[in-house]
Design an enzyme around this catalytic site. Structure first.
Site, mmCIF file in Angstrom:
data_model
loop_
_atom_site.group_PDB
_atom_site.id
_atom_site.type_symbol
_atom_site.label_atom_id
_atom_site.label_comp_id
_atom_site.label_asym_id
_atom_site.label_seq_id
_atom_site.Cartn_x
_atom_site.Cartn_y
_atom_site.Cartn_z
ATOM 1 N N SER A 180 -47.797 7.625 7.485
ATOM 2 C CA SER A 180 -48.666 7.487 8.656
ATOM 3 C C SER A 180 -48.522 8.705 9.565
ATOM 4 O O SER A 180 -47.602 9.513 9.405
ATOM 5 C CB SER A 180 -48.314 6.216 9.446
ATOM 6 O OG SER A 180 -46.990 6.288 9.939
ATOM 7 N N LEU B 91 -48.317 11.993 11.686
ATOM 8 C CA LEU B 91 -48.158 13.408 11.348
ATOM 9 C C LEU B 91 -47.779 13.586 9.889
ATOM 10 O O LEU B 91 -48.220 14.524 9.224
ATOM 11 C CB LEU B 91 -47.082 14.044 12.238
ATOM 12 C CG LEU B 91 -47.221 13.878 13.747
ATOM 13 C CD1 LEU B 91 -46.125 14.649 14.463
ATOM 14 C CD2 LEU B 91 -48.585 14.325 14.221
ATOM 15 N N ASP C 5 -40.731 6.876 2.936
ATOM 16 C CA ASP C 5 -41.075 6.024 4.070
ATOM 17 C C ASP C 5 -40.547 4.627 3.790
ATOM 18 O O ASP C 5 -40.018 4.361 2.707
ATOM 19 C CB ASP C 5 -42.602 6.001 4.271
ATOM 20 C CG ASP C 5 -43.017 5.747 5.711
ATOM 21 O OD1 ASP C 5 -42.662 4.675 6.242
ATOM 22 O OD2 ASP C 5 -43.702 6.599 6.299
ATOM 23 N N VAL D 128 -33.862 6.890 5.780
ATOM 24 C CA VAL D 128 -33.329 8.245 5.951
ATOM 25 C C VAL D 128 -31.888 8.262 6.436
ATOM 26 O O VAL D 128 -31.198 9.282 6.305
ATOM 27 C CB VAL D 128 -34.219 9.082 6.898
ATOM 28 C CG1 VAL D 128 -35.606 9.263 6.314
ATOM 29 C CG2 VAL D 128 -34.274 8.478 8.304
ATOM 30 N N SER E 105 -39.633 17.549 19.540
ATOM 31 C CA SER E 105 -40.602 17.082 20.530
ATOM 32 C C SER E 105 -40.396 17.916 21.786
ATOM 33 O O SER E 105 -39.287 18.415 22.040
ATOM 34 C CB SER E 105 -40.378 15.601 20.842
ATOM 35 O OG SER E 105 -41.039 15.225 22.044
ATOM 36 N N TYR F 171 -34.092 9.542 23.224
ATOM 37 C CA TYR F 171 -35.081 10.290 22.457
ATOM 38 C C TYR F 171 -34.915 11.795 22.661
ATOM 39 O O TYR F 171 -34.915 12.571 21.698
ATOM 40 C CB TYR F 171 -36.478 9.842 22.865
ATOM 41 C CG TYR F 171 -37.587 10.446 22.038
ATOM 42 C CD1 TYR F 171 -37.792 10.043 20.726
ATOM 43 C CD2 TYR F 171 -38.443 11.401 22.580
ATOM 44 C CE1 TYR F 171 -38.818 10.585 19.962
ATOM 45 C CE2 TYR F 171 -39.471 11.948 21.828
ATOM 46 C CZ TYR F 171 -39.651 11.538 20.515
ATOM 47 O OH TYR F 171 -40.669 12.082 19.768
ATOM 48 N N LYS G 91 -33.956 14.650 19.805
ATOM 49 C CA LYS G 91 -34.834 15.777 19.517
ATOM 50 C C LYS G 91 -34.205 17.107 19.947
ATOM 51 O O LYS G 91 -34.414 18.142 19.311
ATOM 52 C CB LYS G 91 -36.189 15.582 20.198
ATOM 53 C CG LYS G 91 -36.967 14.377 19.666
ATOM 54 C CD LYS G 91 -37.214 14.470 18.171
ATOM 55 C CE LYS G 91 -38.125 13.365 17.676
ATOM 56 N NZ LYS G 91 -38.419 13.476 16.216
ATOM 57 N N THR H 119 -51.947 9.880 17.885
ATOM 58 C CA THR H 119 -51.580 8.980 16.806
ATOM 59 C C THR H 119 -52.061 7.571 17.161
ATOM 60 O O THR H 119 -52.492 7.323 18.294
ATOM 61 C CB THR H 119 -50.051 8.977 16.609
ATOM 62 O OG1 THR H 119 -49.428 8.557 17.824
ATOM 63 C CG2 THR H 119 -49.557 10.372 16.235
#
Length: 256
Positions: A15, A17, A36, A60, A149, A162, A166, A197
């Site tokens: 999904s 990017l 995924d 992952v 990001s 977050y 990043k 998105t």
């Protein structure tokens, strides 16, 4: 590096990017392995794009899950030349809020998926790439493209976890590129701004319009295919290495 005939691993490829990048690589003649956890969407996308695209259910953060998927990819396509790490999660909680201190388990989860998950995949893919013969005159064996990001630089209120995850990806780009240079493996990071998105579809119209006007120019959200095009550039540009490339139309995020 020419994309045609090469093999790419794309985490989060079912999904957003990741999907846009899978579609671009497939259109350019690459073999693609979608890593995924969305079995339905991943299988549908692989079926739609044909025999050069496979889907693997991959966590992952789990070493064996990633290693098994890499083995399956090599069995299917022979080698791995490109790795895009898009898999990630977000969270919005203040360090100290009405409900108390930021729950440590949530902070750990964001770091584990976004930062450690990225490193887990790239280190194992790099190990596979290092065993392969160079595919360019300059000796390139592979290209790794991570995703950070703008929150890595200008995290807003509630983005401590977050932004830390990043920021870690930005911070490890250069040392990993240095580590892997001797193997002919380049490492770069895409730093997206606001990307259109499906998440944005659930926002109220006034909130969507406000976000769309935040960039300098053009005043709109980025499209996933624009991020995919940047991946194409990085793969094809052999002299682009150890870079963190902002793609944000000049936006600088405010505190809230």
């Amino acid at each position: 590096m020419d994309i045609q005939g090469k093999t790419a691993v794309v985490t989060g490829g079912a999904s957003g990017l990741g999907e846009a990048t899978v579609r671009l690589y497939a259109a350019k003649g690459a073999n693609v392995a979608i890593f995924d956890m969305n079995d339905q969407r991943g299988a549908q996308l692989a079926a739609e794009l044909g025999a050069t695209v496979i889907y693997q259910n991959v966590n992952v953060t789990d070493e064996q899950s990633v290693a098994s998927a890499i083995d399956a990819t090599v069995t299917a396509f022979g080698e791995i030349h490109i790795c895009n790490n898009f898999a990630g999660i977000g969270d919005a909680k203040k360090t100290l809020g009405r409900d108390g201190a930021f729950p440590l388990d949530i902070f750990n989860k964001v770091i584990n998926v976004n930062l450690i998950g990225t490193f887990n995949v790239l280190r194992l893919v790099a190990q596979q790439m290092s065993t392969q013969q160079p595919v360019t005159d300059c000796g390139s064996r592979g290209v790794i493209i991570n995703t950070a990001s703008i929150a890595a630089y200008e995290g807003q209120m509630g983005q401590a976890a977050y932004s830390a995850s990043k920021g870690g990806i930005v911070g490890m780009t250069l040392p990993i590129a240095r580590d892997l240079a001797q193997y002919g493996i380049r490492v770069n990071t895409i730093v997206p701004g606001l990307v259109h998105t499906p998440l944005f579809e659930s926002l109220p119209e006034d909130a969507f319009e406000s976000l769309s006007k935040s960039p300098l120019f053009p005043q709109r959200l980025a499209r996933p295919d624009e991020i995919a095009h940047l991946s194409q550039f990085i793969v094809e540009s052999d002299y682009t290495n150890a870079e963190c490339i902002r793609m944000d139309a000049g936006i600088r995020m405010q505190p809230r």
